[in-house]
Scaffold this motif. Structure first.
Motif, short mmCIF file in Angstrom:
data_model
loop_
_atom_site.label_atom_id
_atom_site.label_comp_id
_atom_site.label_asym_id
_atom_site.label_seq_id
_atom_site.Cartn_x
_atom_site.Cartn_y
_atom_site.Cartn_z
N LEU A 68 36.70 29.21 37.05
CA LEU A 68 35.68 29.77 36.16
C LEU A 68 36.03 31.18 35.72
CD1 LEU A 68 32.44 28.49 37.92
CD2 LEU A 68 33.26 27.85 35.64
N VAL A 69 36.50 32.00 36.65
CA VAL A 69 36.85 33.37 36.30
C VAL A 69 38.06 33.39 35.36
CG1 VAL A 69 37.75 35.56 37.20
CG2 VAL A 69 35.85 34.42 38.36
N ARG A 70 39.07 32.60 35.66
CA ARG A 70 40.31 32.63 34.88
C ARG A 70 40.17 31.97 33.51
NH1 ARG A 70 44.68 31.93 39.62
NH2 ARG A 70 44.77 34.15 40.13
N ARG A 71 39.53 30.83 33.43
CA ARG A 71 39.46 30.08 32.17
C ARG A 71 38.29 30.49 31.29
NH1 ARG A 71 42.04 24.40 32.32
NH2 ARG A 71 43.52 24.68 34.00
N ALA A 72 37.15 30.67 31.89
CA ALA A 72 35.95 30.94 31.10
C ALA A 72 35.71 32.42 30.90
CB ALA A 72 34.73 30.30 31.78
N GLN A 73 36.53 33.23 31.56
CA GLN A 73 36.38 34.68 31.44
C GLN A 73 34.98 35.13 31.83
OE1 GLN A 73 39.14 36.61 30.71
NE2 GLN A 73 40.20 34.66 30.84
N THR A 74 34.41 34.49 32.84
CA THR A 74 33.09 34.89 33.32
C THR A 74 33.23 36.01 34.34
OG1 THR A 74 33.12 33.26 35.10
CG2 THR A 74 32.12 32.58 33.03
#
Length: 109
Positions: A68-74
């Protein structure tokens, strides 16, 4: 590819449930759904997979949060909540426990 025995139906089902929920299913719920004791489920996972179902759930939840952090930039906080952590501090502790480094180091911040 190694010739390994197929997992028992119990472990295959529990593994599938853990994967489907990205490790966020409550362990008590998982045990209750199997109809077996917690001790029995732990023993089966250790024998057939090498780790307990709780450890596997931690790893799956961690994988989801990193994705989630890496792909969605959340943000860390958003990823932590979406992956089933209580809060960002819980997520940060898991990062350190599972990787040995701080979140900023893991994500290059």
């Amino acid at each position: 590819m190694l010739d390994a025995p197929a997992p028992s139906p119990l472990v295959a089902w529990a593994w599938s449930r853990l994967r489907a929920t990205h490790g966020s299913v409550r362990i008590e719920e998982l045990v209750s759904e199997t109809g077996f004791s917690h001790r029995h489920l732990v023993a089966r996972f250790r024998d057939e997979i090498g780790v307990t179902h709780k450890t596997l759930a931690r790893v799956l939840r961690f994988e989801r949060s990193v994705d989630l952090v890496r792909r969605a930039q959340t943000s860390f906080a958003e990823a932590a909540l979406a992956a089933g952590y209580y809060d960002q501090a819980h997520f940060n502790r898991e990062i350190r426990a599972l990787t040995g480094c701080a979140p900023g180091v893991l994500f290059g911040n």
